[in-house]
Each structure stands twice: as structure tokens, then as C-alpha cells.
Design a protein around this motif. Structure first.
Motif, PDB file in Angstrom:
ATOM      1  N   PHE A 173      11.337  11.642 -22.603  1.00 27.24           N
ATOM      2  CA  PHE A 173      11.916  12.303 -23.669  1.00 27.24           C
ATOM      3  C   PHE A 173      10.920  11.841 -24.647  1.00 27.24           C
ATOM      4  O   PHE A 173      10.981  12.233 -26.189  1.00 27.24           O
ATOM      5  N   ALA A 174       9.569  11.371 -24.365  1.00 28.97           N
ATOM      6  CA  ALA A 174       8.781  10.932 -25.368  1.00 28.97           C
ATOM      7  C   ALA A 174       8.178  11.835 -26.247  1.00 28.97           C
ATOM      8  O   ALA A 174       7.750  11.564 -27.496  1.00 28.97           O
ATOM      9  N   ALA A 175       7.853  13.026 -25.616  1.00 26.92           N
ATOM     10  CA  ALA A 175       7.000  14.079 -26.653  1.00 26.92           C
ATOM     11  C   ALA A 175       8.053  14.430 -27.671  1.00 26.92           C
ATOM     12  O   ALA A 175       9.267  14.999 -27.370  1.00 26.92           O
ATOM     13  N   PRO A 176       7.636  14.709 -28.747  1.00 28.08           N
ATOM     14  CA  PRO A 176       8.551  14.882 -29.915  1.00 28.08           C
ATOM     15  C   PRO A 176       8.736  16.466 -29.907  1.00 28.08           C
ATOM     16  O   PRO A 176       7.809  17.126 -29.992  1.00 28.08           O
ATOM     17  N   ALA A 177       9.908  17.078 -29.745  1.00 30.05           N
ATOM     18  CA  ALA A 177      10.288  18.330 -29.670  1.00 30.05           C
ATOM     19  C   ALA A 177      10.299  19.012 -31.350  1.00 30.05           C
ATOM     20  O   ALA A 177      11.136  18.244 -32.109  1.00 30.05           O
ATOM     21  N   ALA A 178       9.563  20.043 -31.530  1.00 32.50           N
ATOM     22  CA  ALA A 178       9.559  20.310 -32.970  1.00 32.50           C
ATOM     23  C   ALA A 178      10.913  20.760 -33.473  1.00 32.50           C
ATOM     24  O   ALA A 178      11.352  21.686 -32.614  1.00 32.50           O
ATOM     25  N   PRO A 179      11.530  20.754 -34.568  1.00 35.51           N
ATOM     26  CA  PRO A 179      12.814  21.249 -35.089  1.00 35.51           C
ATOM     27  C   PRO A 179      12.380  22.891 -34.924  1.00 35.51           C
ATOM     28  O   PRO A 179      11.517  23.275 -35.379  1.00 35.51           O
ATOM     29  N   THR A 180      13.545  23.450 -34.616  1.00 39.02           N
ATOM     30  CA  THR A 180      13.281  24.936 -34.853  1.00 39.02           C
ATOM     31  C   THR A 180      14.018  25.186 -36.269  1.00 39.02           C
ATOM     32  O   THR A 180      14.280  24.348 -37.129  1.00 39.02           O
ATOM     33  N   ALA A 181      13.902  26.704 -36.611  1.00 35.57           N
ATOM     34  CA  ALA A 181      14.310  27.030 -37.929  1.00 35.57           C
ATOM     35  C   ALA A 181      15.774  26.750 -38.196  1.00 35.57           C
ATOM     36  O   ALA A 181      16.117  26.459 -39.219  1.00 35.57           O
ATOM     37  N   LEU A 182      16.505  26.976 -37.037  1.00 32.20           N
ATOM     38  CA  LEU A 182      17.961  26.632 -37.039  1.00 32.20           C
ATOM     39  C   LEU A 182      18.234  24.905 -37.333  1.00 32.20           C
ATOM     40  O   LEU A 182      18.985  24.834 -38.456  1.00 32.20           O
ATOM     41  N   HIS A 183      17.456  24.062 -36.752  1.00 31.91           N
ATOM     42  CA  HIS A 183      17.537  22.932 -37.120  1.00 31.91           C
ATOM     43  C   HIS A 183      17.409  22.439 -38.617  1.00 31.91           C
ATOM     44  O   HIS A 183      17.802  21.668 -39.204  1.00 31.91           O
ATOM     45  N   ALA A 184      16.042  23.097 -38.987  1.00 28.31           N
ATOM     46  CA  ALA A 184      15.741  22.981 -40.250  1.00 28.31           C
ATOM     47  C   ALA A 184      16.601  23.525 -41.160  1.00 28.31           C
ATOM     48  O   ALA A 184      16.860  22.903 -42.379  1.00 28.31           O
ATOM     49  N   TRP A 185      17.251  24.590 -40.880  1.00 25.29           N
ATOM     50  CA  TRP A 185      18.121  25.091 -42.061  1.00 25.29           C
ATOM     51  C   TRP A 185      19.601  24.105 -41.816  1.00 25.29           C
ATOM     52  O   TRP A 185      20.007  23.757 -43.012  1.00 25.29           O
ATOM     53  N   LEU A 186      19.904  23.884 -40.997  1.00 21.52           N
ATOM     54  CA  LEU A 186      21.162  22.772 -40.740  1.00 21.52           C
ATOM     55  C   LEU A 186      20.780  21.394 -41.573  1.00 21.52           C
ATOM     56  O   LEU A 186      21.795  21.265 -42.302  1.00 21.52           O
ATOM     57  N   ALA A 187      19.723  21.222 -41.505  1.00 22.97           N
ATOM     58  CA  ALA A 187      19.203  19.835 -42.269  1.00 22.97           C
ATOM     59  C   ALA A 187      19.217  19.848 -43.606  1.00 22.97           C
ATOM     60  O   ALA A 187      19.557  18.967 -44.322  1.00 22.97           O
ATOM     61  N   THR A 188      19.218  21.023 -44.347  1.00 20.98           N
ATOM     62  CA  THR A 188      19.276  21.198 -45.701  1.00 20.98           C
ATOM     63  C   THR A 188      20.773  21.635 -46.141  1.00 20.98           C
ATOM     64  O   THR A 188      21.086  21.539 -47.377  1.00 20.98           O
ATOM     65  N   ALA A 211      14.639  14.594 -36.315  1.00 19.68           N
ATOM     66  CA  ALA A 211      13.421  14.999 -36.981  1.00 19.68           C
ATOM     67  C   ALA A 211      13.661  15.865 -37.951  1.00 19.68           C
ATOM     68  O   ALA A 211      12.936  15.881 -39.163  1.00 19.68           O
ATOM     69  N   ALA A 212      14.508  16.908 -37.949  1.00 19.56           N
ATOM     70  CA  ALA A 212      14.322  17.832 -38.879  1.00 19.56           C
ATOM     71  C   ALA A 212      15.312  17.293 -40.166  1.00 19.56           C
ATOM     72  O   ALA A 212      14.875  17.540 -41.482  1.00 19.56           O
ATOM     73  N   LEU A 213      16.150  16.346 -40.285  1.00 17.15           N
ATOM     74  CA  LEU A 213      16.718  15.857 -41.345  1.00 17.15           C
ATOM     75  C   LEU A 213      15.532  14.888 -42.107  1.00 17.15           C
ATOM     76  O   LEU A 213      15.398  14.687 -43.249  1.00 17.15           O
ATOM     77  N   ILE A 214      14.835  14.286 -41.296  1.00 17.74           N
ATOM     78  CA  ILE A 214      13.739  13.317 -41.814  1.00 17.74           C
ATOM     79  C   ILE A 214      12.746  14.297 -42.608  1.00 17.74           C
ATOM     80  O   ILE A 214      12.138  13.967 -43.862  1.00 17.74           O
ATOM     81  N   ALA A 215      12.488  15.626 -41.929  1.00 18.42           N
ATOM     82  CA  ALA A 215      11.475  16.512 -42.741  1.00 18.42           C
ATOM     83  C   ALA A 215      11.928  16.921 -44.138  1.00 18.42           C
ATOM     84  O   ALA A 215      11.069  17.058 -44.928  1.00 18.42           O
ATOM     85  N   THR A 216      13.267  16.717 -44.297  1.00 17.06           N
ATOM     86  CA  THR A 216      13.640  17.320 -45.509  1.00 17.06           C
ATOM     87  C   THR A 216      13.439  16.147 -46.698  1.00 17.06           C
ATOM     88  O   THR A 216      13.657  16.643 -47.947  1.00 17.06           O
ATOM     89  N   GLY A 217      13.147  14.904 -46.384  1.00 20.68           N
ATOM     90  CA  GLY A 217      13.094  13.576 -47.167  1.00 20.68           C
ATOM     91  C   GLY A 217      14.554  13.373 -47.721  1.00 20.68           C
ATOM     92  O   GLY A 217      14.518  12.393 -48.431  1.00 20.68           O
ATOM     93  N   ARG A 218      15.604  13.733 -47.037  1.00 24.26           N
ATOM     94  CA  ARG A 218      16.951  13.173 -47.189  1.00 24.26           C
ATOM     95  C   ARG A 218      17.000  11.753 -47.060  1.00 24.26           C
ATOM     96  O   ARG A 218      16.630  11.125 -46.096  1.00 24.26           O
ATOM     97  N   TYR A 270      21.898   3.810 -37.468  1.00 21.47           N
ATOM     98  CA  TYR A 270      20.726   3.851 -38.057  1.00 21.47           C
ATOM     99  C   TYR A 270      20.512   4.631 -39.352  1.00 21.47           C
ATOM    100  O   TYR A 270      20.946   5.769 -39.274  1.00 21.47           O
ATOM    101  N   ASP A 271      19.518   4.072 -40.173  1.00 16.74           N
ATOM    102  CA  ASP A 271      19.139   5.089 -41.160  1.00 16.74           C
ATOM    103  C   ASP A 271      17.892   5.830 -40.795  1.00 16.74           C
ATOM    104  O   ASP A 271      17.426   5.796 -39.451  1.00 16.74           O
ATOM    105  N   LEU A 272      17.530   6.773 -41.495  1.00 19.16           N
ATOM    106  CA  LEU A 272      16.323   7.843 -41.108  1.00 19.16           C
ATOM    107  C   LEU A 272      15.024   7.196 -40.925  1.00 19.16           C
ATOM    108  O   LEU A 272      14.167   7.923 -40.251  1.00 19.16           O
ATOM    109  N   SER A 273      14.950   6.068 -41.407  1.00 16.87           N
ATOM    110  CA  SER A 273      13.855   5.045 -41.228  1.00 16.87           C
ATOM    111  C   SER A 273      13.666   4.558 -40.154  1.00 16.87           C
ATOM    112  O   SER A 273      12.740   3.816 -39.729  1.00 16.87           O
TER     113      SER A 273
END
Length: 297
Positions: A99-114, A131-138, A161-164
Motif C-alpha cells: 500500500f506504499a503508492a499513494p492513491a490520488a483522492p477522487t472528486a468524491l473524496h475531495a467533495w466529502l473532505a469539504t 489525503a483528501a482531508l489533508i489537501a483541504t488544509g483542515r 492521530y492528527d492530520l500531521s
């Protein structure tokens, strides 16, 4: 609408469109809990960079340590075979590699993260929702992961864990809890994967001990919406049933109705989960708002 024996309700066509639009509103209003599975990894990607099913994990592990043919397609049994013969550290290291390769968040993940969701359940090991939640900066998110007790001297079932990626001694008050009941490759390579990992958890899960209090609290007045999940193994059904336990409902699952096994039908009917029979790519686009307006009803 069509029904199967044991009162399984399946919605299709315009009924499914209407139901999905209502669920989109419910997600945006934090009125239902998204429960994400490995099937989401196939959105927009014919060949995901990490395994997208228990059978695919079993195949990846078997390449590293050939398992007996009678268990070769069972992820939990193959993992147990490796743990017994190669050591737990070897199994954990191989899972981290797989599971090392990072799977890019989909549009659905990105929407849920907001969304201001109180609770998100991610039932796979890939860390895409994180990863999607981290990308929002939350910063108002805590992840709670299930952990194997094989590596612990303490009487614990989870780590937070926190997102860091910092481990937390206690779970602070936050807007969103990301619950990953089977563990995740990130940030610390926690995996519930072998049969022995689940022995104690399944012994106590009926009385809810392994499930965090924060999850119990946040599910109490909501239902669950299963996306990218299948329930064709007893382990998956048991965990889903216990995570749903004592929640208000209603519950929904986005699944191709033609592929349902007999055990899946029985499980979904017994848990009063309504099936939305629609291709996952179409449903994800509708939820994330990327369909043309004349298709959004």
C-alpha cells in the motif's frame, strides 16, 4: 423498485436518481455517515495503484509467500499463514510495501473532505480519505485507527492521530472524526489483517468495546451510506453490522444489484439497508456535482 426475498429493497432508475439526490443533501447537512470501501479506488482509474479488494491483497501477499491453494484467495487466512511462518514484522512490512503508492483522492473524496461531517468511516488501508482531508488544509479532524494487539503491551484497540501524523494521547473535540476500523498504511502502518488480529476484536465487538466512544456518540442519531463496499465475507459483514449498531438509520448502500451474493442480500435485508443500484462512477459524479445540470434533476 424491486424487492428480493427477506424484504431487501433495491431502488433503480429514476427512483435511484431521486434517492441519491436526497442523500447528497443529507451528506451536506451531516445527517448521514459515509462508510467508504475499496471499490472507490476504481473511480477514474482502470487499474488502481494499490489493491482494491481483499482478494487482490491476498494475491499480492501470495506473490511474496506462496500460500496453500485452499486459502489463497482469503486475505485474512493468507495473512495468518505469513504471520505464523515469517513473523508479524514481515507481514506488516509487506503490507506497507503493498500500500506504499499513494492513491490520488477522487472528486468524491475531495467533495466529502469539504463537508462538515461529524463522522467518516474508511474501511480500507490506502489512506485516500485522509489525503483528501489533508489537501483541504483542515485542522479540525482526528483520525482514529484500529490497531492490532499483537504489537501492544497496553489494553488498547485504537490509536488516534492528527492530520500531521502525530499520535494523540487523547481525542480532542473536533468537527470531524475519520474512523479507520481496520487500520491504514499512513501514518504508522497499522493493519488489522490476519485472523489472529481479529480474534480478540470479534470476541468483544458484540459488546462494542473495540469501537471508540467518539464513533458511538456520533453515529447515534444518524444512518450510514455505504460507498464502494461489498459484504461478501463474514468479517466485512460483522464489522459493518457492529459499526451500524445502535445508530438511528436509515441506511443505504451503493451496489450493483446484479452482483449481490445470497449472503449479501440476507445481510443487507437484516440490517435494513436499502440498495441503490447504479454504476459507482455515475453515482460518484452525481454526488460530487460533476454531472451536467440537466442530469442533476
Amino acid at each position: 423498485m424491486n424487492t428480493f426475498p427477506r424484504h431487501l429493497l433495491i431502488t433503480r432508475d429514476s427512483h435511484a436518481d431521486t434517492r441519491l439526490d436526497l442523500l447528497k443533501g443529507a451528506l451536506a447537512a451531516d445527517a448521514i455517515v459515509p462508510y467508504l470501501g475499496p471499490g472507490l479506488l476504481q473511480l477514474g482509474c482502470a487499474k488502481p495503484v494499490v489493491p482494491h479488494s481483499p482478494e487482490a491483497v491476498a494475491a499480492a501477499l501470495t506473490k511474496r509467500a506462496p500460500a496453500p491453494s485452499k486459502i489463497r484467495t482469503n486475505m485474512w487466512s493468507v495473512a495468518q499463514f505469513i504471520e505464523q511462518r515469517r513473523h508479524r514484522r514481515t507481514l506488516q512490512g509487506w503490507m506497507a510495501e503493498i500500500f506504499a503508492a499513494p492513491a490520488a483522492p477522487t472528486a468524491l473524496h475531495a467533495w466529502l473532505a469539504t463537508l462538515p461531517l461529524s463522522l467518516i468511516v474508511d474501511s480500507w488501508y490506502d489512506g485516500t480519505m485522509r489525503a483528501a482531508l489533508i489537501a483541504t488544509g483542515r485542522r479540525d479532524v482526528v483520525e482514529i485507527q484500529g490497531v492490532t494487539r499483537a504489537n501492544e503491551t497496553r489494553d488498547i484497540w485504537t490509536k488516534a492521530y492528527d492530520l500531521s501524523g502525530n499520535e494523540l494521547d487523547a481525542v480532542p473535540s473536533v468537527e470531524t472524526v475519520l474512523y479507520v476500523p481496520h487500520g491504514s498504511v499512513r501514518p504508522a502502518a497499522n493493519f488489522l489483517i490476519s485472523d489472529s488480529d481479529y480474534v480478540e476484536a470479534l470476541t468483544d465487538i458484540d459488546i462494542q468495546t473495540p469501537i471508540p466512544d467518539q464513533v458511538k456518540q456520533r453515529r447515534s442519531n444518524r444512518g450510514f451510506f455505504f460507498l464502494g463496499c461489498r459484504f461478501d465475507d463474514q468479517m466485512l459483514r460483522t464489522y459493518a453490522r457492529q459499526i451500524m449498531k445502535r445508530s438511528d438509520g436509515p441506511h443505504f448502500a451503493l451496489i450493483d444489484g446484479s452482483e449481490l451474493t445470497r449472503n449479501e442480500r440476507r445481510f443487507l435485508a437484516a440490517c435494513a439497508v436499502t440498495v441503490i443500484d447504479m454504476p459507482i462512477s455515475e453515482a460518484a459524479a452525481r454526488l460530487a456535482g460533476s454531472l451536467p445540470s440537466d442530469q442533476n434533476g
